[in-house]
Design a protein around this motif. Structure first.
Motif, PDB file in Angstrom:
ATOM      1  N   SER A   1       0.992  -1.477  -0.478  1.00 17.21           N
ATOM      2  CA  SER A   1      -0.401   0.283   0.237  1.00 17.21           C
ATOM      3  C   SER A   1       1.086   1.369   0.104  1.00 17.21           C
ATOM      4  CB  SER A   1      -0.745  -0.283   0.946  1.00 17.21           C
ATOM      5  OG  SER A   1       0.082  -0.330   2.400  1.00 17.21           O
ATOM      6  N   ALA A   2       0.442   2.178  -0.453  1.00 16.19           N
ATOM      7  CA  ALA A   2       1.452   4.263  -0.980  1.00 16.19           C
ATOM      8  C   ALA A   2       2.768   3.419  -0.996  1.00 16.19           C
ATOM      9  CB  ALA A   2       0.776   4.250   0.879  1.00 16.19           C
ATOM     10  N   GLY A   3       3.139   2.607  -2.327  1.00  9.94           N
ATOM     11  CA  GLY A   3       3.743   2.118  -2.057  1.00  9.94           C
ATOM     12  C   GLY A   3       4.845   1.281  -1.176  1.00  9.94           C
ATOM     13  N   VAL A   4       4.088   0.751  -0.766  1.00  7.72           N
ATOM     14  CA  VAL A   4       5.389   0.129   0.214  1.00  7.72           C
ATOM     15  C   VAL A   4       5.643  -1.510   0.575  1.00  7.72           C
ATOM     16  CG1 VAL A   4       5.713  -0.030   3.138  1.00  7.72           C
ATOM     17  CG2 VAL A   4       5.796   2.556   1.719  1.00  7.72           C
ATOM     18  N   ILE A   5       6.171  -2.323   0.905  1.00 13.74           N
ATOM     19  CA  ILE A   5       5.397  -3.924   0.935  1.00 13.74           C
ATOM     20  C   ILE A   5       5.562  -4.113   2.557  1.00 13.74           C
ATOM     21  CG2 ILE A   5       6.286  -6.232   0.274  1.00 13.74           C
ATOM     22  CD1 ILE A   5       7.535  -4.872  -2.665  1.00 13.74           C
ATOM     23  N   ASN A   6       4.845  -4.066   2.572  1.00 16.93           N
ATOM     24  CA  ASN A   6       4.477  -4.712   4.667  1.00 16.93           C
ATOM     25  C   ASN A   6       4.752  -6.257   5.127  1.00 16.93           C
ATOM     26  OD1 ASN A   6       3.973  -1.733   4.695  1.00 16.93           O
ATOM     27  ND2 ASN A   6       1.762  -2.222   3.426  1.00 16.93           N
ATOM     28  N   CYS A   7       5.809  -5.992   5.726  1.00 18.48           N
ATOM     29  CA  CYS A   7       5.784  -7.440   6.080  1.00 18.48           C
ATOM     30  C   CYS A   7       4.943  -7.863   7.594  1.00 18.48           C
ATOM     31  CB  CYS A   7       7.469  -7.934   6.562  1.00 18.48           C
ATOM     32  SG  CYS A   7       7.344  -9.496   7.112  1.00 18.48           S
ATOM     33  N   PRO A   8       4.301  -8.328   8.406  1.00 20.69           N
ATOM     34  CA  PRO A   8       3.179  -8.612   9.376  1.00 20.69           C
ATOM     35  C   PRO A   8       3.725  -8.553  10.642  1.00 20.69           C
ATOM     36  CG  PRO A   8       2.715 -10.336   8.573  1.00 20.69           C
ATOM     37  CD  PRO A   8       3.931  -9.831   7.527  1.00 20.69           C
ATOM     38  N   CYS A   9       5.387  -9.713  10.114  1.00 26.39           N
ATOM     39  CA  CYS A   9       5.999  -9.845  11.436  1.00 26.39           C
ATOM     40  C   CYS A   9       6.696  -9.655  12.577  1.00 26.39           C
ATOM     41  CB  CYS A   9       6.615 -11.118  10.899  1.00 26.39           C
ATOM     42  SG  CYS A   9       6.496 -12.870  10.600  1.00 26.39           S
ATOM     43  N   HIS A  10       7.431  -8.502  12.165  1.00 25.86           N
ATOM     44  CA  HIS A  10       8.132  -8.174  12.409  1.00 25.86           C
ATOM     45  C   HIS A  10       8.187  -6.081  12.150  1.00 25.86           C
ATOM     46  CE1 HIS A  10       9.580 -11.599  13.396  1.00 25.86           C
ATOM     47  NE2 HIS A  10       9.380 -11.092  14.895  1.00 25.86           N
ATOM     48  N   ASN A  11       6.877  -5.532  11.049  1.00 19.85           N
ATOM     49  CA  ASN A  11       6.709  -4.459  10.369  1.00 19.85           C
ATOM     50  C   ASN A  11       7.954  -4.106   9.721  1.00 19.85           C
ATOM     51  OD1 ASN A  11       4.544  -4.777  11.412  1.00 19.85           O
ATOM     52  ND2 ASN A  11       5.686  -3.682  13.540  1.00 19.85           N
ATOM     53  N   SER A  12       8.774  -5.195   8.744  1.00 20.21           N
ATOM     54  CA  SER A  12       9.414  -4.745   8.067  1.00 20.21           C
ATOM     55  C   SER A  12       9.119  -4.292   7.240  1.00 20.21           C
ATOM     56  CB  SER A  12      10.416  -5.376   7.562  1.00 20.21           C
ATOM     57  OG  SER A  12      11.304  -5.558   8.672  1.00 20.21           O
TER      58      SER A  12
END
Length: 154
Positions: A110-121
């Protein structure tokens, strides 16, 4: 193993597994390569016409993983082992969907960012670079071919 002064040194299993997994990913990506330019992983032409990554002629050998209409501009979609993004209209990029921090699957873009849910990278959807840690290594690029409205693994 011993340290530099002959004393035993303990290596965490996680470190060994990560090193072996990274080496395997490098070998796999090299074997699937075909381009000497790591930036040539997806179609850079507006509308997604043409092939890159050395496949030539606009034909990809892999299975279709998404339609171009499935990938929102400024966003993306996780499809199995890859995350496909569309940072700007008609420009599609793909990266490994495994976070380089501890191997969790990234969940959304979202908004140009790939998000990892585990540790918020967080990773940049344009080039896979790290925007926020704890990850310190970018997401490896994945080879795709965009043909018409079809996105295929290369």
């Amino acid at each position: 193993m011993t340290g530099s002064q002959g004393t035993p040194r303990t290596v965490a299993r996680r470190t060994v597994v990560a090193a072996v997994g990274g080496a395997g990913l490098t070998v796999a990506m090299t074997a699937c390569g075909g381009s000497d330019d790591p930036g040539q992983t997806v179609s850079d032409k507006p509308g997604g016409e043409g092939a890159t990554g050395g496949t030539g002629g606009g034909t990809g050998g892999g299975a279709e993983i998404a339609k171009t209409t499935d990938i929102p501009e400024g966003g993306g979609k996780v499809v199995g082992e890859v995350v496909v993004t569309q940072p700007q209209a008609g420009l599609f990029k793909a990266f490994s969907s495994k976070c380089t921090h501890q191997g969790c699957a990234v969940k959304d873009v979202s908004a140009g960012v790939i998000n990892c849910p585990c540790h918020n990278s967080q990773f940049d959807a344009t080039d896979g670079s790290v925007k926020a840690g704890p990850a310190t290594t970018p997401l490896p690029p994945a080879q795709i071919v965009v043909e018409g409205d079809s996105i295929r693994l290369a």
